[in-house]
Design a protein around this motif. Structure first.
Motif, mmCIF file in Angstrom:
data_model
loop_
_atom_site.group_PDB
_atom_site.id
_atom_site.type_symbol
_atom_site.label_atom_id
_atom_site.label_comp_id
_atom_site.label_asym_id
_atom_site.label_seq_id
_atom_site.Cartn_x
_atom_site.Cartn_y
_atom_site.Cartn_z
ATOM 1 N N ASP A 1 0.877 -1.210 0.041
ATOM 2 C CA ASP A 1 -0.066 -0.028 -0.093
ATOM 3 C C ASP A 1 0.829 1.285 0.098
ATOM 4 O O ASP A 1 0.424 2.134 -0.336
ATOM 5 C CB ASP A 1 -0.838 0.020 1.230
ATOM 6 C CG ASP A 1 -1.795 -1.016 1.281
ATOM 7 O OD1 ASP A 1 -2.102 -1.540 0.091
ATOM 8 O OD2 ASP A 1 -2.652 -1.358 2.442
ATOM 9 N N MET A 2 2.150 1.036 0.711
ATOM 10 C CA MET A 2 2.941 2.374 0.713
ATOM 11 C C MET A 2 3.383 2.886 -0.584
ATOM 12 O O MET A 2 3.420 4.138 -0.809
ATOM 13 C CB MET A 2 4.073 1.942 1.605
ATOM 14 C CG MET A 2 5.228 3.197 1.807
ATOM 15 S SD MET A 2 6.287 2.757 2.822
ATOM 16 C CE MET A 2 5.465 3.202 4.560
ATOM 17 N N THR A 3 3.609 2.129 -1.716
ATOM 18 C CA THR A 3 4.020 2.364 -3.042
ATOM 19 C C THR A 3 2.866 2.322 -3.949
ATOM 20 O O THR A 3 3.013 2.990 -5.034
ATOM 21 C CB THR A 3 5.191 1.544 -3.421
ATOM 22 O OG1 THR A 3 4.697 -0.088 -3.310
ATOM 23 C CG2 THR A 3 6.358 1.589 -2.560
ATOM 24 N N LYS A 4 1.868 1.842 -3.463
ATOM 25 C CA LYS A 4 0.706 2.017 -4.378
ATOM 26 C C LYS A 4 0.109 3.331 -4.741
ATOM 27 O O LYS A 4 -0.183 3.751 -5.905
ATOM 28 C CB LYS A 4 -0.618 1.383 -3.741
ATOM 29 C CG LYS A 4 -1.472 0.388 -4.656
ATOM 30 C CD LYS A 4 -2.569 -0.308 -3.933
ATOM 31 C CE LYS A 4 -2.428 -1.582 -3.407
ATOM 32 N NZ LYS A 4 -3.643 -1.974 -2.566
ATOM 33 N N VAL A 5 0.367 4.240 -3.944
ATOM 34 C CA VAL A 5 -0.023 5.761 -3.855
ATOM 35 C C VAL A 5 0.779 6.381 -5.165
ATOM 36 O O VAL A 5 0.537 7.554 -5.152
ATOM 37 C CB VAL A 5 0.050 6.193 -2.653
ATOM 38 C CG1 VAL A 5 -0.952 5.817 -1.584
ATOM 39 C CG2 VAL A 5 1.257 6.375 -1.977
ATOM 40 N N LEU A 6 2.011 5.980 -5.228
ATOM 41 C CA LEU A 6 2.913 6.694 -6.124
ATOM 42 C C LEU A 6 2.495 6.777 -7.540
ATOM 43 O O LEU A 6 1.900 5.860 -8.138
ATOM 44 C CB LEU A 6 4.255 6.003 -6.370
ATOM 45 C CG LEU A 6 4.998 5.696 -4.979
ATOM 46 C CD1 LEU A 6 6.427 5.116 -4.876
ATOM 47 C CD2 LEU A 6 5.249 7.151 -4.268
ATOM 48 N N SER A 7 2.630 7.868 -8.249
ATOM 49 C CA SER A 7 2.145 8.195 -9.645
ATOM 50 C C SER A 7 2.771 7.193 -10.755
ATOM 51 O O SER A 7 3.952 6.625 -10.500
ATOM 52 C CB SER A 7 2.203 9.604 -10.193
ATOM 53 O OG SER A 7 3.652 9.724 -10.288
#
Ligand SMILES: NC(=O)c1ccc[n+]([C@@H]2O[C@H](COP(=O)([O-])OP(=O)(O)OC[C@H]3O[C@@H](n4cnc5c(N)ncnc54)[C@H](OP(=O)(O)O)[C@@H]3O)[C@@H](O)[C@H]2O)c1
Length: 246
Positions: free
Chosen positions: A190-196
């Motif tokens: 989830d921590m990296t899911k938010v990156l564009s």
């Protein structure tokens, strides 16, 4: 019959923490699962751990609060009477360029990632010293080594975790307690899911293996670091990053 070993994993409801808890459960550890939010993920993780025929003891606590960590340690010891492994995994990001970063965003990241690691460790080490053994694994990050624009708070916290790990390793080596840090690169959670998509592509271009890592690939290193095969390794920072940082 030999008593089962016990591992305490912070922030273990999802992502890397969950993968670590499952890996240790697979290896016969009873799990103390620290959580902060009550949701379906928590119940699901508990179910998956218990399916491996080990105990999963849930303990609420916000690791950025010292008194919560005191309570987590006390409850874990009351339940199992021992803690063989502590994995300081819980962490957050509040990214932003310095010109726009709010003081609260700096402080909350340091309070969780760095002070939280201190809070939990400070309350577990006395028991490990009494036991005359223990393994502590701290989640750092490759950006704690390299730095990263937009992550002054996060990089500072993760660099702090590295200094903390090395100092503690020197302090407690004579008590048969080994302390190491893992520096993951770019892991699918989830921590990296938010990156564009643009940011993701730029990061992927820096990874020789040309893919994101999986949480279970970090967990496999934890398995090694708690095993007898790593008993001459302490004070190290080991990257799991597909070659991103060499
Ligand atoms: N993913 C990556 O690419 C990557 C790379 C390098 C390092 N790391 C590090 O690896 C660790 C795990 O990352 P992840 O990607 O699995 O993160 P994640 O998917 O965002 O999960 C973080 C976990 O930590 C918990 N947590 C956060 N603050 C907490 C607090 N104050 N007290 C207790 N629990 C708290 C969260 O609980 P809630 O559900 O309540 O929010 C959640 O369970 C972190 O330390 C992170 O910095 C990750």
């Amino acid at each position: 019959m030999e008593e089962r070993k016990v591992a305490l994993v912070t922030g273990a409801t999802r992502g890397i923490g969950k993968a670590i808890a499952l890996e240790l459960a697979d290896n016969g550890y009873d799990i103390v699962l620290n959580y902060r939010s009550v949701n379906d993920e928590l119940k699901q993780t508990q179910k998956e751990i218990e399916e491996k025929n080990v105990n999963c003891f849930l303990v609420y606590g916000d690791i950025s609060k010292f008194e919560d960590c005191e309570n987590i340690a006390k409850q874990a010891i009351d339940e199992f009477g021992r803690i063989d492994v502590l994995v300081n995994n819980a962490g957050i990001t509040r990214d932003g360029l310095i010109m726009r970063m709010k003081k609260e965003d700096f402080e909350s990241v340091i309070d969780t990632n760095l002070t939280g690691t201190f809070n939990m460790t400070r309350n577990i080490v006395p028991f490990m010293i009494k036991q005359k053994n223990g393994r502590i694994i701290n989640l750092s990050s490759v950006v704690g080594i390299t730095g990263n624009a937009g992550q002054t708070n996060y990089s500072a916290s993760k660099a702090g975790v590295i200094g903390f790990t090395k100092s503690l390793a020197k302090e407690v080596a004579s008590r048969n307690i080994l302390v190491n840090a893992i520096a993951p690169g770019f892991i699918e959670t989830d921590m990296t899911k938010v990156l564009s998509d643009n940011v993701k592509e730029a990061i992927l271009n820096q990874i020789p293996l040309k893919r994101m890592g999986e949480a279970k690939e970090v967990a496999k290193l934890v398995k090694f670091l708690v095993s007898d095969d790593s008993k001459y390794i302490t004070g190290q920072v080991i990257n799991v990053d597909g070659g991103m940082v060499m």
